[in-house]
Design an enzyme around this catalytic site. Structure first.
Site, PDB file in Angstrom:
ATOM      1  N   ASN A   4       0.519   8.393   1.539  1.00 11.12           N
ATOM      2  CA  ASN A   4       1.175   9.693   1.403  1.00 11.12           C
ATOM      3  C   ASN A   4       2.446   9.808   2.237  1.00 11.12           C
ATOM      4  O   ASN A   4       3.391  10.495   1.841  1.00 11.12           O
ATOM      5  CB  ASN A   4       0.201  10.808   1.803  1.00 11.12           C
ATOM      6  CG  ASN A   4      -0.891  11.005   0.773  1.00 11.12           C
ATOM      7  OD1 ASN A   4      -0.626  11.370  -0.359  1.00 11.12           O
ATOM      8  ND2 ASN A   4      -2.130  10.744   1.164  1.00 11.12           N
ATOM      9  N   ASP A  55      -6.967   2.807  -1.166  1.00 12.72           N
ATOM     10  CA  ASP A  55      -6.845   2.352   0.218  1.00 12.72           C
ATOM     11  C   ASP A  55      -8.214   2.217   0.869  1.00 12.72           C
ATOM     12  O   ASP A  55      -8.468   1.264   1.627  1.00 12.72           O
ATOM     13  CB  ASP A  55      -5.951   3.304   1.024  1.00 12.72           C
ATOM     14  CG  ASP A  55      -6.396   4.762   0.942  1.00 12.72           C
ATOM     15  OD1 ASP A  55      -7.176   5.119   0.034  1.00 12.72           O
ATOM     16  OD2 ASP A  55      -5.965   5.556   1.796  1.00 12.72           O
ATOM     17  N   ASP A  75     -10.197   5.335   8.895  1.00 14.77           N
ATOM     18  CA  ASP A  75      -8.783   5.121   8.576  1.00 14.77           C
ATOM     19  C   ASP A  75      -8.022   6.373   8.990  1.00 14.77           C
ATOM     20  O   ASP A  75      -8.243   7.458   8.445  1.00 14.77           O
ATOM     21  CB  ASP A  75      -8.619   4.847   7.085  1.00 14.77           C
ATOM     22  CG  ASP A  75      -7.189   4.414   6.737  1.00 14.77           C
ATOM     23  OD1 ASP A  75      -6.286   4.587   7.575  1.00 14.77           O
ATOM     24  OD2 ASP A  75      -6.978   3.896   5.629  1.00 14.77           O
ATOM     25  N   GLY A 123     -10.403   6.493  -3.246  1.00 11.76           N
ATOM     26  CA  GLY A 123      -9.049   6.046  -2.951  1.00 11.76           C
ATOM     27  C   GLY A 123      -8.930   4.536  -2.891  1.00 11.76           C
ATOM     28  O   GLY A 123      -9.784   3.847  -2.314  1.00 11.76           O
ATOM     29  N   ASP A 137       0.855  -1.191   0.000  1.00 12.33           N
ATOM     30  CA  ASP A 137       0.000   0.000   0.000  1.00 12.33           C
ATOM     31  C   ASP A 137       0.887   1.236   0.000  1.00 12.33           C
ATOM     32  O   ASP A 137       1.691   1.422   0.916  1.00 12.33           O
ATOM     33  CB  ASP A 137      -0.927   0.023   1.215  1.00 12.33           C
ATOM     34  CG  ASP A 137      -1.691   1.332   1.307  1.00 12.33           C
ATOM     35  OD1 ASP A 137      -2.437   1.640   0.359  1.00 12.33           O
ATOM     36  OD2 ASP A 137      -1.516   2.061   2.309  1.00 12.33           O
TER      37      ASP A 137
END
Length: 258
Positions: A9, A111, A131, A109, A6
């Site tokens: 950022n 994720d 998250d 996203g 994954d």
């Protein structure tokens, strides 16, 4: 074995699953969009060496990313290491989710998609999914595998950094459990404020989401992400912390498409 990655950022998480879905290791390296495919390859080789696993045992790879500039180099690195291209969470990938958003579902996203897929495999719907990484995302999943939408907020560390940067007398501090509710030093006040303040914000949002759910539905509340362990213990709602949710979502998505 399956290599799951994954790209966030702040960090890139690297996990290795065996054939029984057991996670053999979970490692993390800094996100740096300037790295070449060779540098990414070396990072991955070093991780496998550190945990004493052999890249030759990896039969496939999947990755999700919220940092598009890295994607090409990651594909190139994984293809070089494994001899075949990885699967990337995105357009054309089967997830089993019904994304009920007004924008193009591809904008959601990767994720968030991975978290949602894993949450549906592990917990009863409806689900409030939190998250807590660079940003804090809150998503709502209803019956029928519907991703209804959610909220985006500044992450805990982003808020802390902005506070110390914009206020000249406030120091930079790390995210830790507060010693007391009512601080006596500047650092204690900041730490108490960010932890209890974020926990209180989450409680308030969760309560408001409960109010708009169909009557009688009791949501499962699940939190993941690097900042979640510090925050969720101070929430008054029952929030389940699931450290490996995103990685398990990547495993599930790979199986749906392989």
């Amino acid at each position: 074995m399956l290599l799951a990655i994954d790209i966030g950022n702040s960090n890139i998480s690297v996990g290795l699953f065996d054939q029984k879905r057991d996670l053999k290791f979970l490692s993390s390296i800094d996100t740096d969009s300037r790295k070449t495919a060779d540098q990414i390859s070396i990072d991955l080789m070093n991780i496998f060496s550190l945990y004493q696993y052999d890249l030759r045992d990896v039969s496939g790879a999947i990755f999700s990313s919220v940092v598009p500039p890295i994607n090409f180099m990651m594909v190139k690195a994984l293809t070089r290491l494994l001899g075949k291209p990885p699967m990337m969470v995105g357009a054309g990938i089967k997830t089993g989710l019904n994304i009920r958003m007004e924008f193009n579902s591809q904008q959601l996203g990767a994720d968030i998609v991975s978290n949602a897929v894993a949450a549906l495999e592990k917990y009863p719907a409806p689900i409030i999914m939190i998250d807590m990484g660079t940003a804090t995302t809150i998503g709502v999943i209803s019956e029928g595998r519907n991703y209804e939408g959610g909220m985006l907020l500044p992450g805990v560390n982003v808020s802390l950094e902005a506070l110390s940067r914009r206020a000249a007398q406030l120091p930079a501090i790390s995210l830790q459990h507060p010693k007391v509710l009512i601080g006596k030093t500047t650092e204690d006040c900041m730490r108490s404020g960010i932890v209890y303040g974020t926990a209180g914000m989450l409680d308030g949002v969760i309560d408001r989401i409960r109010e708009v759910l169909p009557q009688g539905e009791i949501p499962t509340i699940v939190a993941t992400g690097s900042n979640a362990p510090v925050i969720v213990r101070y929430c008054r709602n029952k929030v389940l912390y699931d450290k490996y949710l995103l990685m398990e979502g990547l495993w599930d998505i790979y199986q749906k498409n392989h």
